[in-house]
Each structure stands twice: as C-alpha cells, then as structure tokens.
Design a protein around this motif. Structure first.
Motif, PDB file in Angstrom:
ATOM      1  N   VAL A  39       9.793  -9.572   6.536  1.00  0.00           N
ATOM      2  CA  VAL A  39       9.367  -8.916   5.289  1.00  0.00           C
ATOM      3  C   VAL A  39       8.006  -9.503   4.922  1.00  0.00           C
ATOM      4  N   ASN A  40       7.068  -8.630   4.603  1.00  0.00           N
ATOM      5  CA  ASN A  40       5.722  -9.078   4.244  1.00  0.00           C
ATOM      6  C   ASN A  40       5.299  -8.436   2.933  1.00  0.00           C
ATOM      7  N   ARG A  41       4.359  -9.090   2.262  1.00  0.00           N
ATOM      8  CA  ARG A  41       3.839  -8.556   0.994  1.00  0.00           C
ATOM      9  C   ARG A  41       3.329  -7.115   1.154  1.00  0.00           C
ATOM     10  N   VAL A  44       5.917  -4.636   0.280  1.00  0.00           N
ATOM     11  CA  VAL A  44       6.141  -4.458  -1.162  1.00  0.00           C
ATOM     12  C   VAL A  44       5.112  -3.463  -1.707  1.00  0.00           C
ATOM     13  N   LEU A  45       3.855  -3.636  -1.276  1.00  0.00           N
ATOM     14  CA  LEU A  45       2.799  -2.721  -1.730  1.00  0.00           C
ATOM     15  C   LEU A  45       3.094  -1.297  -1.258  1.00  0.00           C
ATOM     16  N   GLN A  46       3.588  -1.152  -0.015  1.00  0.00           N
ATOM     17  CA  GLN A  46       3.945   0.176   0.514  1.00  0.00           C
ATOM     18  C   GLN A  46       5.069   0.788  -0.322  1.00  0.00           C
ATOM     19  N   GLY A 148      -0.699 -21.249  -0.398  1.00  0.00           N
ATOM     20  CA  GLY A 148      -0.291 -22.196   0.648  1.00  0.00           C
ATOM     21  C   GLY A 148       1.156 -22.090   1.085  1.00  0.00           C
ATOM     22  N   THR A 149       2.031 -21.610   0.221  1.00  0.00           N
ATOM     23  CA  THR A 149       3.449 -21.487   0.612  1.00  0.00           C
ATOM     24  C   THR A 149       3.832 -20.048   0.950  1.00  0.00           C
ATOM     25  N   SER A 150       2.867 -19.133   0.966  1.00  0.00           N
ATOM     26  CA  SER A 150       3.151 -17.744   1.350  1.00  0.00           C
ATOM     27  C   SER A 150       3.431 -17.672   2.844  1.00  0.00           C
ATOM     28  N   THR A 170      -4.006 -24.049  -1.867  1.00  0.00           N
ATOM     29  CA  THR A 170      -3.704 -23.996  -3.294  1.00  0.00           C
ATOM     30  C   THR A 170      -2.337 -23.345  -3.487  1.00  0.00           C
ATOM     31  N   VAL A 171      -1.656 -23.760  -4.540  1.00  0.00           N
ATOM     32  CA  VAL A 171      -0.310 -23.268  -4.855  1.00  0.00           C
ATOM     33  C   VAL A 171      -0.157 -23.230  -6.372  1.00  0.00           C
ATOM     34  N   GLY A 172       0.842 -22.468  -6.848  1.00  0.00           N
ATOM     35  CA  GLY A 172       0.984 -22.255  -8.278  1.00  0.00           C
ATOM     36  C   GLY A 172       1.998 -23.141  -8.990  1.00  0.00           C
ATOM     37  N   GLU A 175       6.340 -27.813  -7.412  1.00  0.00           N
ATOM     38  CA  GLU A 175       7.363 -27.683  -6.355  1.00  0.00           C
ATOM     39  C   GLU A 175       6.714 -27.134  -5.082  1.00  0.00           C
ATOM     40  N   LYS A 176       5.870 -26.110  -5.260  1.00  0.00           N
ATOM     41  CA  LYS A 176       5.203 -25.536  -4.085  1.00  0.00           C
ATOM     42  C   LYS A 176       4.200 -26.521  -3.490  1.00  0.00           C
ATOM     43  N   ARG A 177       3.620 -27.356  -4.335  1.00  0.00           N
ATOM     44  CA  ARG A 177       2.687 -28.372  -3.828  1.00  0.00           C
ATOM     45  C   ARG A 177       3.436 -29.327  -2.894  1.00  0.00           C
ATOM     46  N   SER A 236     -11.934 -12.463   3.408  1.00  0.00           N
ATOM     47  CA  SER A 236     -11.024 -11.809   2.463  1.00  0.00           C
ATOM     48  C   SER A 236      -9.922 -11.097   3.233  1.00  0.00           C
ATOM     49  N   ILE A 237      -8.653 -11.379   2.861  1.00  0.00           N
ATOM     50  CA  ILE A 237      -7.538 -10.627   3.467  1.00  0.00           C
ATOM     51  C   ILE A 237      -6.689  -9.925   2.409  1.00  0.00           C
ATOM     52  N   ALA A 238      -6.929 -10.163   1.143  1.00  0.00           N
ATOM     53  CA  ALA A 238      -6.213  -9.435   0.090  1.00  0.00           C
ATOM     54  C   ALA A 238      -6.955  -9.647  -1.222  1.00  0.00           C
TER      55      ALA A 238
HETATM   56  N1  LIG Z   1      -5.609  -8.366   5.603  1.00  0.00           N
HETATM   57  C1  LIG Z   1      -4.516  -8.375   6.327  1.00  0.00           C
HETATM   58  O1  LIG Z   1      -4.546  -7.969   7.488  1.00  0.00           O
HETATM   59  C2  LIG Z   1      -3.235  -8.884   5.755  1.00  0.00           C
HETATM   60  C3  LIG Z   1      -2.095  -8.976   6.573  1.00  0.00           C
HETATM   61  C4  LIG Z   1      -0.923  -9.507   6.019  1.00  0.00           C
HETATM   62  C5  LIG Z   1      -0.911  -9.917   4.688  1.00  0.00           C
HETATM   63  N2  LIG Z   1      -2.031  -9.761   3.928  1.00  0.00           N
HETATM   64  C6  LIG Z   1      -2.037 -10.181   2.512  1.00  0.00           C
HETATM   65  O2  LIG Z   1      -1.886 -11.571   2.470  1.00  0.00           O
HETATM   66  C7  LIG Z   1      -1.215 -11.946   1.265  1.00  0.00           C
HETATM   67  C8  LIG Z   1      -0.034 -12.837   1.604  1.00  0.00           C
HETATM   68  O3  LIG Z   1       0.954 -12.086   2.264  1.00  0.00           O
HETATM   69  P1  LIG Z   1       2.415 -12.692   2.462  1.00  0.00           P
HETATM   70  O4  LIG Z   1       3.219 -11.702   3.184  1.00  0.00           O
HETATM   71  O5  LIG Z   1       2.264 -14.067   3.008  1.00  0.00           O
HETATM   72  O6  LIG Z   1       2.887 -12.705   0.937  1.00  0.00           O
HETATM   73  P2  LIG Z   1       3.641 -13.744  -0.002  1.00  0.00           P
HETATM   74  O7  LIG Z   1       4.454 -14.690   0.834  1.00  0.00           O
HETATM   75  O8  LIG Z   1       4.324 -12.970  -1.042  1.00  0.00           O
HETATM   76  O9  LIG Z   1       2.453 -14.561  -0.670  1.00  0.00           O
HETATM   77  C9  LIG Z   1       1.671 -14.176  -1.748  1.00  0.00           C
HETATM   78  C10 LIG Z   1       1.006 -15.453  -2.259  1.00  0.00           C
HETATM   79  O10 LIG Z   1      -0.049 -15.120  -3.147  1.00  0.00           O
HETATM   80  C11 LIG Z   1      -0.189 -16.162  -4.076  1.00  0.00           C
HETATM   81  N3  LIG Z   1      -0.780 -15.608  -5.299  1.00  0.00           N
HETATM   82  C12 LIG Z   1      -0.405 -14.490  -5.934  1.00  0.00           C
HETATM   83  N4  LIG Z   1      -1.175 -14.279  -7.006  1.00  0.00           N
HETATM   84  C13 LIG Z   1      -2.059 -15.306  -7.031  1.00  0.00           C
HETATM   85  C14 LIG Z   1      -3.127 -15.658  -7.909  1.00  0.00           C
HETATM   86  N5  LIG Z   1      -3.432 -14.904  -8.965  1.00  0.00           N
HETATM   87  N6  LIG Z   1      -3.830 -16.789  -7.643  1.00  0.00           N
HETATM   88  C15 LIG Z   1      -3.546 -17.549  -6.561  1.00  0.00           C
HETATM   89  N7  LIG Z   1      -2.529 -17.263  -5.698  1.00  0.00           N
HETATM   90  C16 LIG Z   1      -1.815 -16.154  -5.953  1.00  0.00           C
HETATM   91  C17 LIG Z   1       1.205 -16.683  -4.313  1.00  0.00           C
HETATM   92  O11 LIG Z   1       1.097 -18.061  -4.475  1.00  0.00           O
HETATM   93  P3  LIG Z   1       1.548 -18.869  -5.824  1.00  0.00           P
HETATM   94  O12 LIG Z   1       2.978 -18.510  -6.106  1.00  0.00           O
HETATM   95  O13 LIG Z   1       1.371 -20.261  -5.412  1.00  0.00           O
HETATM   96  O14 LIG Z   1       0.631 -18.384  -6.894  1.00  0.00           O
HETATM   97  C18 LIG Z   1       1.939 -16.376  -2.990  1.00  0.00           C
HETATM   98  O15 LIG Z   1       2.112 -17.567  -2.232  1.00  0.00           O
HETATM   99  C19 LIG Z   1      -0.774 -10.643   0.589  1.00  0.00           C
HETATM  100  O16 LIG Z   1      -1.669 -10.373  -0.460  1.00  0.00           O
HETATM  101  C20 LIG Z   1      -0.885  -9.624   1.708  1.00  0.00           C
HETATM  102  O17 LIG Z   1      -1.144  -8.338   1.217  1.00  0.00           O
HETATM  103  C21 LIG Z   1      -3.186  -9.278   4.435  1.00  0.00           C
END
Ligand SMILES: NC(=O)c1ccc[n+]([C@@H]2O[C@H](COP(=O)([O-])OP(=O)(O)OC[C@H]3O[C@@H](n4cnc5c(N)ncnc54)[C@H](OP(=O)(O)O)[C@@H]3O)[C@@H](O)[C@H]2O)c1
Length: 326
Positions: A39-41, A44-46, A148-150, A170-172, A175-177, A236-238
């Motif tokens: 499962v990836n973020r 969720v967006l989709q 960092g914990t994503s 960086t983490v929010g 606990e995540k730190r 930039s990836i998101a």
């Molecule tokens: N470009 C690409 O090819 C590609 C491919 C895959 C994924 N992505 C993107 O990469 C990101 C991570 O994906 P994932 O599947 O690993 O998702 P995930 O596990 O849900 O991670 C999202 C992370 O974003 C952090 N975050 C959210 N809002 C934030 C903010 N305002 N400031 C700082 N940190 C924030 C959260 O950290 P905290 O809880 O510590 O805030 C969380 O760890 C997603 O945005 C996804 O769309 C891009």
C-alpha cells in the motif's frame, strides 16, 4: 477473482472486495497469483480521485506485488513460470491475480517473505531513481530526506546505509524520531519542535548537505535550498504542502544548485525495464544476502483494504503497510 475496484472516488469505505475477471497476460507480461500487495500513499490519492491511473493501467489500485508466476504471455522466458517474483506495476495489485511486465519482475530470494517482497518495489524504484540517479548521491554524501518514517523515507534510510550515505531525516513526532534512529538514520529531526534548516547546518558543520529528497513541497522548498551545500541537488517527489514555491534564483546561481524531480508511475515500460535491470545488478544482491528488507508497519487482509488506508491516512504508521491475499 476477488479484487478492490471502487466504482467511484471517496473515503476508505469505497474499498470493498468485488468479483473481477482474472486479467490475461499480454505479450511480454506474466500473470502473478498475488500473495501480498504493498500500500502506498499514491493509492490513497487515487482512491480520493486525485491521482487517476495512467492510460491503459487497470482501475484496480496497487503499484507493487509479490507472488507466484502462474501463466505467461507471448515472448516471455518460459523459466519464469512457477517462480516467486515481486514486481512494480502501474496498477492492479489489490487483487488475487495481477499481470506484470516480465521486465519489471525481480526474483524473490529465500531471504524475503512474500509480504516483505511486496513492500519493496515502489519505494525501491522511487528512491533509487531519485536519490541515486537524479541527485547523484554517492558514498560519503550527506542527504536530507523528509518523511523519515514513511515508506519512502525508511527505504531511503535503508539504501543510505547500504551505500554509505549519511542520512538526516525529518519526522513529525518524538516517537517517530526514535523509530527513525532505530531504523538506522544517522540524524532525525522533529520538525514540529526543531528548525530543520538550523539543525542541518549544525549537523553538517555549516557546509550543508549534498542532496534533499523532498516529498513536502510548498514553503519547504526554499528552506530545503538553504540546507544544500554548493552544487547541491534538490529532488521533488511529492507536494504535500503545496505544488508551487518561490525560490531564490540568485542563490541558485551563486551556489550552483540543481532543482529536479520525477514521478515513477507515468514513465514508460522501457524506462521501468532499465531501472529493474539496474536494480537487479546493484541493489538486489543485498536482498539475496538478507541485507535489504523493508521496514514493516502492518499487514491487513485484502478484505480490510479500507482499514489499511485508514491506517495510512491517520499517519501513525512507521514503514510499509501491506495487504495479504491469504
Ligand atoms: N514521485 C514519485 O514517483 C513517488 C512515488 C511514490 C511515492 N511518492 C510520494 O512520496 C510520499 C511518501 O509516500 P509513502 O507511500 O512513503 O507515504 P507515507 O508512508 O504515507 O508517508 C507520508 C509522509 O509524509 C510526511 N508528511 C506529511 N505531511 C507532511 C508535512 N506537512 N511536513 C513534513 N512531512 C509531512 C509524513 O511524515 P510525518 O508524520 O512525520 O509528518 C509521512 O511520513 C507521498 O507523498 C507519495 O505521493 C512519490
């Protein structure tokens, strides 16, 4: 087969199992009996209707799978039949069967379970192509990674350790730190209680880091640029905090900074095949040796995909969430 294939966008409740035909593998594709799907973020967006599948991709969500190859399309190496693979796919993972381009499959070594293997492709391909290729991170470089914990962040820490990078994440929360440090980050900054720009300067003795892998965007971008050393790279990836940013052009010129970025899903099959081949050579030996494993959060059965998305949206997870087909 059972699959998750919501008729319309919405909240997690739209993710209910339905009957769908088993997809036939076309030329160059294999049919996989899916054991587990990551499962990836982006899923969720989709689901929310904000990230439609690219043309030709299945409407069933799911960008990565692991399981057994049970049928082959034309022009596929017959030796693949019956093997355990994991694969990067453009959709279709939340199902009992999925097709994958043979050129995007990696063999699953004994050191990895199906659940672990299913949790690797999306973040591995994303971090590899963005941090190591676009940002040219090499041994000895210090890199800053947000989230960092994503799923992505934990993969960046893991690859950073395998390839000799110094990782600052960086983490929010505290606990995540602690979790990020336990996973192997060299430094973890709670961005809610500390200024990450000041901390990166402090950690790097004022030099700044070689690269930033940014999934936050918006007002983070000019702050990220302040974290970079001369000739630093920003990828930039998101854009979780905003899709546009104001950047200091003269500073980019003066310090020769590079701003780039990419999205994986929309890239063509030829590119993904090249990356698969490269990862098979450079990273996969670590998987075979038991040195590359995903950081696991939780698994959910396919029928509870809605709960899996709720867990991701609550944001308390550390590492990967995976669906199992049982
Ligand atoms: N470009 C690409 O090819 C590609 C491919 C895959 C994924 N992505 C993107 O990469 C990101 C991570 O994906 P994932 O599947 O690993 O998702 P995930 O596990 O849900 O991670 C999202 C992370 O974003 C952090 N975050 C959210 N809002 C934030 C903010 N305002 N400031 C700082 N940190 C924030 C959260 O950290 P905290 O809880 O510590 O805030 C969380 O760890 C997603 O945005 C996804 O769309 C891009």
């Amino acid at each position: 087969m059972q699959a998750i294939d919501p008729a319309q966008a919405g909240g997690p409740d739209v993710l209910v199992p339905v009957e769908r035909p088993v997809p036939p593998p076309r030329a160059g594709e294999v049919l996989v009996r899916v054991a587990a799907a990551g499962v990836n973020r982006p899923d969720v967006l989709q689901r929310q209707g904000n990230y439609p599948p690219p043309p030709g991709a299945p409407s069933i969500p799911g960008l990565e799978i692991a399981g057994e190859v049970v049928a082959l399309g034309d022009d596929v190496d017959p030796d693949l039949l019956g093997t355990r693979v994991c694969a990067l796919i453009a959709g279709g993972g939340y199902a009992e069967y999925a097709v994958a381009p043979a050129a995007q499959c990696l063999p699953v070594p004994d050191a990895l379970s199906d659940v672990e293997a299913a949790a690797l492709p999306e973040t591995l391909f994303t971090v590899w192509t963005n941090l190591f290729e676009r940002a040219f991170a090499v041994e000895g470089d210090t890199v800053l990674v947000h989230g960092g914990t994503s799923g992505i962040g934990t993969m960046a820490i893991t690859l950073g350790n395998l390839f000799g990078l110094e990782t600052i994440v960086t983490v929010g929360s505290d606990e995540k730190r602690a979790a990020a440090l336990a996973i192997g980050a060299d430094h973890a900054i709670n961005y809610k209680s500390e200024d990450f720009v000041a901390r990166v300067k402090e950690i790097t003795g004022g030099r700044g880091c070689a690269a930033v892998l940014d999934m936050v965007g918006g007002d983070y971008v000019p702050r990220n640029l302040q974290c970079l050393s001369e000739d630093g790279r920003h990828v930039s990836i998101a854009v979780q905090r905003g899709a546009s940013a104001t950047v200091p052009l003269f500073d980019i010129m003066r310090r020769r900074l590079t701003l780039t970025g990419s999205t994986l899903r929309g890239r063509d099959a030829a590119f993904k095949a090249l990356v698969t081949e490269e990862i098979a050579r450079t990273v996969w030996p670590f998987a075979a040796a038991g040195k590359l494993k995903p950081v696991m959060d939780r698994t959910f059965p396919l029928a509870q995909a809605a709960d899996a998305h709720r867990r991701m949206e609550e944001g308390a997870h550390v590492g990967k969430i995976v669906l199992t087909m049982g």
